[in-house]
Motif scaffolding. Structure first.
Motif, mmCIF file in Angstrom:
data_model
loop_
_atom_site.group_PDB
_atom_site.id
_atom_site.type_symbol
_atom_site.label_atom_id
_atom_site.label_comp_id
_atom_site.label_asym_id
_atom_site.label_seq_id
_atom_site.Cartn_x
_atom_site.Cartn_y
_atom_site.Cartn_z
ATOM 1 N N ILE A 1 0.821 -1.217 0.000
ATOM 2 C CA ILE A 1 0.000 0.000 0.000
ATOM 3 C C ILE A 1 0.852 1.265 0.000
ATOM 4 C CG2 ILE A 1 -1.796 1.292 1.209
ATOM 5 C CD1 ILE A 1 -2.774 -1.422 2.288
ATOM 6 N N ASN B 1 -9.178 9.066 -2.832
ATOM 7 C CA ASN B 1 -9.597 7.939 -2.005
ATOM 8 C C ASN B 1 -8.731 6.720 -2.292
ATOM 9 O OD1 ASN B 1 -12.934 9.023 -2.588
ATOM 10 N ND2 ASN B 1 -11.849 9.136 -0.647
ATOM 11 N N GLY B 2 -8.402 6.035 -1.243
ATOM 12 C CA GLY B 2 -7.659 4.778 -1.410
ATOM 13 C C GLY B 2 -6.192 4.958 -1.724
ATOM 14 N N SER B 3 -5.677 6.176 -1.600
ATOM 15 C CA SER B 3 -4.281 6.382 -1.981
ATOM 16 C C SER B 3 -3.304 5.968 -0.876
ATOM 17 C CB SER B 3 -4.061 7.847 -2.373
ATOM 18 O OG SER B 3 -4.421 8.686 -1.310
ATOM 19 N N GLY B 4 -3.793 5.827 0.358
ATOM 20 C CA GLY B 4 -2.925 5.334 1.435
ATOM 21 C C GLY B 4 -2.751 6.297 2.599
ATOM 22 N N LYS B 5 -3.578 7.334 2.671
ATOM 23 C CA LYS B 5 -3.427 8.347 3.722
ATOM 24 C C LYS B 5 -3.670 7.757 5.112
ATOM 25 C CE LYS B 5 -6.640 10.931 1.857
ATOM 26 N NZ LYS B 5 -7.012 10.011 0.758
ATOM 27 N N SER B 6 -4.790 7.047 5.261
ATOM 28 C CA SER B 6 -5.090 6.461 6.573
ATOM 29 C C SER B 6 -4.098 5.364 6.921
ATOM 30 C CB SER B 6 -6.510 5.881 6.589
ATOM 31 O OG SER B 6 -7.449 6.914 6.431
ATOM 32 N N THR B 7 -3.643 4.667 5.883
ATOM 33 C CA THR B 7 -2.649 3.623 6.134
ATOM 34 C C THR B 7 -1.378 4.241 6.694
ATOM 35 O OG1 THR B 7 -3.559 2.349 4.309
ATOM 36 C CG2 THR B 7 -1.357 1.736 5.061
ATOM 37 N N GLU C 1 -1.310 -4.702 12.289
ATOM 38 C CA GLU C 1 -1.769 -5.333 11.064
ATOM 39 C C GLU C 1 -0.917 -4.951 9.846
ATOM 40 O OE1 GLU C 1 -5.871 -4.177 10.905
ATOM 41 O OE2 GLU C 1 -6.103 -5.280 9.028
ATOM 42 N N TYR C 2 -0.404 -3.723 9.870
ATOM 43 C CA TYR C 2 0.396 -3.258 8.735
ATOM 44 C C TYR C 2 1.860 -3.613 8.922
ATOM 45 C CZ TYR C 2 -3.759 -0.592 7.620
ATOM 46 O OH TYR C 2 -5.038 -0.245 7.313
ATOM 47 N N GLN D 1 -10.117 8.383 11.506
ATOM 48 C CA GLN D 1 -11.121 8.717 10.494
ATOM 49 C C GLN D 1 -12.463 8.113 10.901
ATOM 50 O OE1 GLN D 1 -10.045 7.493 6.493
ATOM 51 N NE2 GLN D 1 -11.902 8.348 5.592
ATOM 52 N N HIS E 1 -9.720 16.135 2.660
ATOM 53 C CA HIS E 1 -10.075 16.248 1.244
ATOM 54 C C HIS E 1 -10.428 17.683 0.868
ATOM 55 C CE1 HIS E 1 -9.943 12.047 0.199
ATOM 56 N NE2 HIS E 1 -10.644 11.737 1.270
#
Ligand SMILES: Nc1ncnc2c1ncn2[C@@H]1O[C@H](COP(=O)(O)OP(=O)(O)OP(=O)(O)O)[C@@H](O)[C@H]1O
Ligand SMILES: [Mg+2]
Lengths: 250, 437
Positions: free
Chosen positions: A16, A36-42, A52-53, A85, A203
């Motif tokens: 990710i 969205n889904g680019s990896g910010k929260s990750t 988990e990561y 989030q 955002h």
């Protein structure tokens, strides 16, 4: 304060984060934007220590110390705070009891006695007032049945209580109405000083009118593909992400 | 000689030595016949499918209590809720300990079954109530045949008993293995209110098997709150048979806290014999090792407009096993019944197991019955959330477990009792949280 160097992270063998570089110094405000889904929260979770990561490459140092081996609570004790989030509901534990436990566990880790009940109460009142949180709210089960906005405000209340060195605010603005946004942003600004730092993930330009960033980064497909000053946020608001994607893919 | 034979032959000796009126004597004779015929329950019986007594029946139990052993209050103080004023009925190896007890005959009787069995002034109550609620299953019958001692509580009408009553059964382990069969009778008359705390505690690691029967009668508008603390050591097993008969508008609750012991079986039976009755059955089970806790409940709704609330929480670690078998019967006449049942479980280890089975037998058509059971793990995302706020994983787990048990803990009406339970849980989980939920 925070130094991220060529960070790669994956979950369940899915890669990710693909080489993040970021440095945050005391007193700074950074904004991270991106589709969205680019990896910010990750990225936020990896900094906070979610097991988990898996970090597959690169490293993260905080105040000069490599924090990879530290458990999430140890990172918290060092002063890292993540506003979620999607804050988790914990039925059966009141906001007050939760924050008391969090504060006293941090103190315990530093070899301090529990905070005297009177001081705790005073601090809770002060911070609740800062964020215009109704006292009654504090005896409710943590996040259970809270509205989206209430959850976010509660996250910032906890931040105010814990007084972190580095606060990462993951879409704290989403779900807040206009008044709440102002209250929460004012709260964050009041807590801001030359020794701490804030990373806001958002955002929308709207939040950045209140919490003014020194740097804006665009995260796309697991990498920071563009950085700039606060004017970059305006540009993104106007033009969207397509031009950046094109630049990257070119 | 196996335990059954030993009990049967001991019965003959025992019965020759007790001085009873013929009424009781006949009850006992009938009871021993039932036990002789049925024997100990086996896994072949539906109600015992998941609980085997085989192992614990193998011990060579001594079945008659020996001389009273002296225990100093200070040595056992911690087993009492000692920070409240209370009546105490205390037994050591099945014998009454006047030294540790605090009974009364002042306007009510908080005393002993042995007295109630023999003194004429109790005869009427014994005739009206003794063995009138207990079922005729083999274990209750075995207890009836051997019943000689236990707590006797009779609260006449319009009386609010201001202090809780603590019933504690100690076993000292002065025999290699001891079997105890306490028998309690609680009669609460019209409009009266009583709170009772019961505990079984062995003081050594010698084997103990307790087969207890408690009969409770909540008469019209009576309020009875009963708390059971089951936190015995790892060679002590308990079969608790409790029967509650309620009359119109009475409110009765039983809270069972199971944190210890080798094998614990709770047979808890409520019979609603009147209208507008309220029954509550709640429990928290937190066990590990090879411990086993089985809750077998029955609520029998016989008359209209009554309610029952069951809420059992279980947390199972290591190789522990749990059973919840909750039966609700709603008779045809019992219209407008409101029966609620929940059983929620968390398995901490993948070797732990829980068998949960609701049984609803509903013969009335205008009723509200709900039941739900869940089995899950501790919520990982909640753990991360708490850790990210500085709460270490162990404490975070403990907090989640408290939170999970909170609904049940919250309905404990004696604050000191609630605090004690919270402490026992904290000790068990090896944490020290700076507040009580
Ligand atoms: N636990 C997980 N298991 C599988 N995939 C995951 C997991 N966590 C994140 N992902 C995937 O990683 C990618 C990045 O997710 P992330 O939540 O970091 O995005 P984001 O930039 O925060 O998006 P948004 O703006 O929608 O919040 C997504 O494709 C997501 O599905
Ligand atoms: Mg996100």
């Amino acid at each position: 304060m925070l130094k991220i160097d060529n960070l790669h992270a994956s979950v369940e063998d899915k890669s990710i984060l693909k080489g993040i570089n970021l440095e945050v110094k005391p007193g700074e405000v950074h904004a991270i934007m991106g589709p969205n889904g680019s990896g910010k929260s990750t990225l936020a979770s990896v900094i906070a220590g979610k097991e988990e990561y898996e970090v597959t490459k690169g490293n993260i140092t905080f105040d000069g110390e490599d924090i990879e081996e530290l458990a999430a609570e140890e990172r918290a004790h060092k002063g890292i705070f993540l506003s979620f989030q999607y804050p988790i509901e914990i039925p059966g534990v009141s906001v007050t009891n939760f924050i008391k436990t969090a504060i006293n566990e941090s103190r315990k880790a530093k070899g301090l006695e529990d905070m005297p009940a009177k001081d705790m109460l005073k601090l809770i009142r002060e911070k609740a007032d800062l964020l215009e949180i109704d006292r009654k709210f504090l005896s409710r089960s943590l996040n259970e049945g809270f509205s989206g906005g209430e959850k976010k405000r509660n996250e910032i209340f906890q931040m105010a209580m814990l007084d972190p060195k580095l606060a990462i605010l993951d879409e704290t603005d989403s779900g807040l109405d206009i008044d709440a946004l102002r209250i929460v942003a004012n709260g964050v600004n009041k807590l801001k000083n030359k020794d701490n730092a804030v990373v806001v993930i958002t955002h929308y330009q709207r939040l950045l009118d209140y919490i003014v960033p020194d740097f804006v980064h665009v995260l796309y497909n697991g990498r920071i593909v563009k950085s700039g000053g606060k004017e970059l946020a305006h540009e993104l608001e106007e033009k969207g992400y397509d031009w950046i994607k094109e630049e990257v893919n070119a | 000689m196996d335990l059954k034979e030993k009990l049967l032959s001991s019965y003959l000796v025992f019965e020759d030595h007790v001085d009873m009126d013929t009424h009781i004597h006949n009850l006992r004779n009938d009871a021993i016949k039932i036990f002789e015929e049925k024997g100990f329950p086996t896994k072949k019986e539906e109600d015992w499918k998941y609980t085997s007594l085989n192992k614990i029946l193998k011990e060579d139990y001594s079945v008659f209590p020996k001389q009273e052993n002296a225990i100093e209050y200070n040595d056992v103080k911690k087993y009492f809720i000692h920070d409240i004023d209370s009546y105490k009925i205390v037994f050591i190896d099945g014998k009454y300990s006047s030294h540790l007890s605090q009974t009364t005959h002042d306007g009510m009787d908080i005393c002993l079954m042995s007295a109630a069995f023999t003194k004429p002034k109790y005869r009427l109550v014994i005739e009206n109530y003794f063995n009138k609620a207990a079922s005729k299953d083999s274990l209750s019958s075995l207890n009836t045949a051997f019943s000689s001692e236990g707590a006797y509580i009779h609260i006449p009408k319009n009386k609010l008993v201001e202090k809780p009553i603590q019933i504690i059964h100690f076993s000292t382990g002065n025999e290699a293995a001891t079997m105890l069969q306490p028998r309690n009778l609680v009669v609460v008359d019209e409009n009266s209110h009583v709170q009772i705390i019961e505990r079984h505690q062995s003081l050594t690691s010698n084997a103990v098997l307790t087969n207890s029967v408690t009969e409770i009668f909540a008469n019209k508008r009576a309020i009875v709150d009963y708390y059971k603390i089951q936190n015995d050591n790892s060679n002590a097993s308990l079969i608790d048979n409790t029967f509650i008969k309620q009359k119109q508008e009475s409110v009765a609750s039983v809270h069972t806290f199971s944190f210890g012991g080798k094998l614990t079986r709770n047979n808890l039976n409520f019979y609603q014999e009147g209208e507008r009755i309220d029954s509550t059955l709640k429990g928290v089970t937190i066990i590990g090792d090879n411990q086993h806790v089985d809750h077998n409940t029955l609520v029998h709704h016989i008359e209209p407009n009554c309610e029952s609330h069951q809420d059992y929480k279980g947390i199972f670690d290591e190789n522990s096993t749990g059973v919840f078998n909750g039966k609700v019967v709603v008779e045809k006449e019992a219209q407008k019944t409101n029966a609620f049942q929940a059983n929620n479980n968390i398995l901490i280890s993948d070797k732990a197991t829980i068998n949960t089975k609701p049984q609803l037998e509903i013969f009335a058509d205008d009723v509200k019955c709900s039941h739900g059971c869940t089995i899950g793990q501790l919520d990982e995302s909640a753990l991360f959330y708490m850790q990210s706020r500085g709460i270490p994983k162990k404490e975070a787990k403990a907090l989640l477990m408290y939170a999970f048990s909170n609904n049940v803990l919250n309905s404990v009406k004696i604050p000191e009792m609630k605090q004690r339970i919270t402490k026992i849980i904290a000790n068990k989980l090896g944490v020290n949280l700076g507040f009580d939920l």
